[in-house]
Design an enzyme around this catalytic site. Structure first.
Site, PDB file in Angstrom:
ATOM      1  N   ASP A 279      23.019  86.943  13.852  1.00  0.00           N
ATOM      2  CA  ASP A 279      22.771  86.105  15.065  1.00  0.00           C
ATOM      3  C   ASP A 279      23.510  86.259  16.355  1.00  0.00           C
ATOM      4  OD1 ASP A 279      24.616  84.670  14.042  1.00  0.00           O
ATOM      5  OD2 ASP A 279      23.328  82.800  13.592  1.00  0.00           O
ATOM      6  N   SER A 280      24.589  86.967  16.077  1.00  0.00           N
ATOM      7  CA  SER A 280      25.374  87.073  17.257  1.00  0.00           C
ATOM      8  C   SER A 280      24.786  87.831  18.229  1.00  0.00           C
ATOM      9  CB  SER A 280      26.623  88.032  16.905  1.00  0.00           C
ATOM     10  OG  SER A 280      26.289  89.189  16.094  1.00  0.00           O
TER      11      SER A 280
ATOM     12  N   GLU B 189      24.999  80.604   6.536  1.00  0.00           N
ATOM     13  CA  GLU B 189      26.267  80.012   6.839  1.00  0.00           C
ATOM     14  C   GLU B 189      26.505  78.744   6.249  1.00  0.00           C
ATOM     15  OE1 GLU B 189      27.255  79.729  10.740  1.00  0.00           O
ATOM     16  OE2 GLU B 189      26.753  81.606  11.437  1.00  0.00           O
TER      17      GLU B 189
ATOM     18  N   LYS C 200      21.738  86.627   5.193  1.00  0.00           N
ATOM     19  CA  LYS C 200      22.967  85.787   5.064  1.00  0.00           C
ATOM     20  C   LYS C 200      22.638  84.416   5.864  1.00  0.00           C
ATOM     21  CE  LYS C 200      26.132  87.213   8.333  1.00  0.00           C
ATOM     22  NZ  LYS C 200      26.549  85.873   9.218  1.00  0.00           N
TER      23      LYS C 200
ATOM     24  N   ASP D 121      20.462  88.020   9.381  1.00  0.00           N
ATOM     25  CA  ASP D 121      20.841  86.275   9.433  1.00  0.00           C
ATOM     26  C   ASP D 121      19.830  85.328   9.417  1.00  0.00           C
ATOM     27  OD1 ASP D 121      23.794  86.200   9.210  1.00  0.00           O
ATOM     28  OD2 ASP D 121      24.246  86.457  11.525  1.00  0.00           O
TER      29      ASP D 121
ATOM     30  N   GLU E  76      35.144  84.338   7.817  1.00  0.00           N
ATOM     31  CA  GLU E  76      35.268  84.446   9.163  1.00  0.00           C
ATOM     32  C   GLU E  76      36.402  83.602   9.972  1.00  0.00           C
ATOM     33  OE1 GLU E  76      31.888  84.429  11.653  1.00  0.00           O
ATOM     34  OE2 GLU E  76      33.030  84.476  13.533  1.00  0.00           O
TER      35      GLU E  76
HETATM   36  O1  KIV Z   1      26.128  87.013  13.426  1.00  0.00           O
HETATM   37  C1  KIV Z   1      27.077  88.019  13.079  1.00  0.00           C
HETATM   38  O2  KIV Z   1      27.126  89.082  13.804  1.00  0.00           O
HETATM   39  C2  KIV Z   1      27.839  87.561  12.074  1.00  0.00           C
HETATM   40  C3  KIV Z   1      29.036  88.595  11.942  1.00  0.00           C
HETATM   41  C4  KIV Z   1      30.254  88.376  12.891  1.00  0.00           C
HETATM   42  C5  KIV Z   1      29.623  88.218  10.653  1.00  0.00           C
HETATM   43  O3  KIV Z   1      27.652  86.651  11.549  1.00  0.00           O
END
Ligand code: KIV
Length: 258
Positions: A48-49, A117, A115, A87, A184
């Site tokens: 989600d970056s 958090e 994934k 994510d 992280e």
């Molecule tokens: O959203 C993302 O790119 C991430 C990585 C930085 C681990 O969660």
């Protein structure tokens, strides 16, 4: 009741046991995902970056499911070899039912695993996902989706009590069926302790080289987002400069043609 180990979890446990280090990168679009896959990256993360490095948002907190589904499908079309992890965005897993429903949607869009958090606070959400046979990767330490609650991006594990909390979170996620855990911005020594206390690989970002794998946002690796560079991320190319150069050359050529 013990559930069958997910094939991705099994594969990653074996690779860690062999001492293999894994390289993980983010991708959000077809060409990048295809290039990374063909270049041999071990896991591709549709993170989600993308909210920050693709959409220009100030943080990841307003990325939603539709956006993740859109980018997951593009990456899926490109990747033939590496596992694709997607994510779950903020507030898409507030309850176990919602977590499962949205994880299933990401799998339908092409995710091999999802994934999310958090540690023990989201353990019911994690169990709902893994018990349904969906691959899952954990993420502890600095949690970008909680940056507003946390008052900024801060290093984690500085006090022994915090380190123990992170260790307990990692073990709980492993017990719940995680295939790997992103660590992280965790103090290096603590990240190493976590890595030594779980059988699944740890995937570090800003957490030192004691982790079993390293992940970077690809824009940081290739120098494609020059306005912010995390201190731990070594750029190995300068794509931003190349875009500027090619654009200026094109503009100049077109103007000369008149
Ligand atoms: O959203 C993302 O790119 C991430 C990585 C930085 C681990 O969660």
């Amino acid at each position: 009741m013990r559930h069958a180990v997910h094939p991705l979890t099994q594969q990653l446990i074996e690779r860690k046991a062999r001492g293999e280090k894994l390289a993980v990168l983010t991708a959000y679009d077809y060409p990048t995902a295809r290039l990374l896959d063909e270049a041999g990256v071990d896991i591709i993360l549709v993170g989600d970056s993308l909210g920050m490095v693709v959409l220009g948002l100030p943080d990841t907190t307003s990325v939603n499911m539709n956006t993740m589904l859109h980018h997951a499908a593009a990456v899926r079309r490109a990747v033939k070899r590496a596992p694709v992890v997607v994510d779950l965005p903020a507030h898409s897993y507030d309850t176990p039912e919602q977590a499962l429903k949205n994880a299933e949607r990401l799998v339908s869009a092409g995710a091999d695993a999802v994934k999310l958090e958090g540690g023990r606070v989201v353990i019911e959400q994690v169990r709902a996902i893994t018990q349904a046979g969906i691959g899952y990767i954990g993420h502890i330490g600095m949690l970008p989706q909680s940056v507003k609650l946390d008052g900024g991006y801060k290093k984690k594990g500085k006090m022994e009590a915090d380190a123990l909390c992170l260790l307990d979170d990692a073990r709980a996620l492993e017990d719940a069926g995680a295939a790997a855990i992103v660590l992280e911005s965790i103090v290096s020594e603590v990240a190493l302790r976590i890595s030594q206390s779980v059988k699944i690989p740890t995937i570090g970002i800003g957490s030192g080289d004691g982790c079993d794998a390293q992940v970077l946002v690809t824009h940081d690796l290739i120098g494609a987002f020059p306005w912010f560079k995390p201190p731990f991320a070594k750029s190995r190319a300068n794509v931003a400069q190349e875009i500027t150069r090619a654009t200026m050359e094109f503009v100049a050529d077109v103007k000369r043609e008149r």
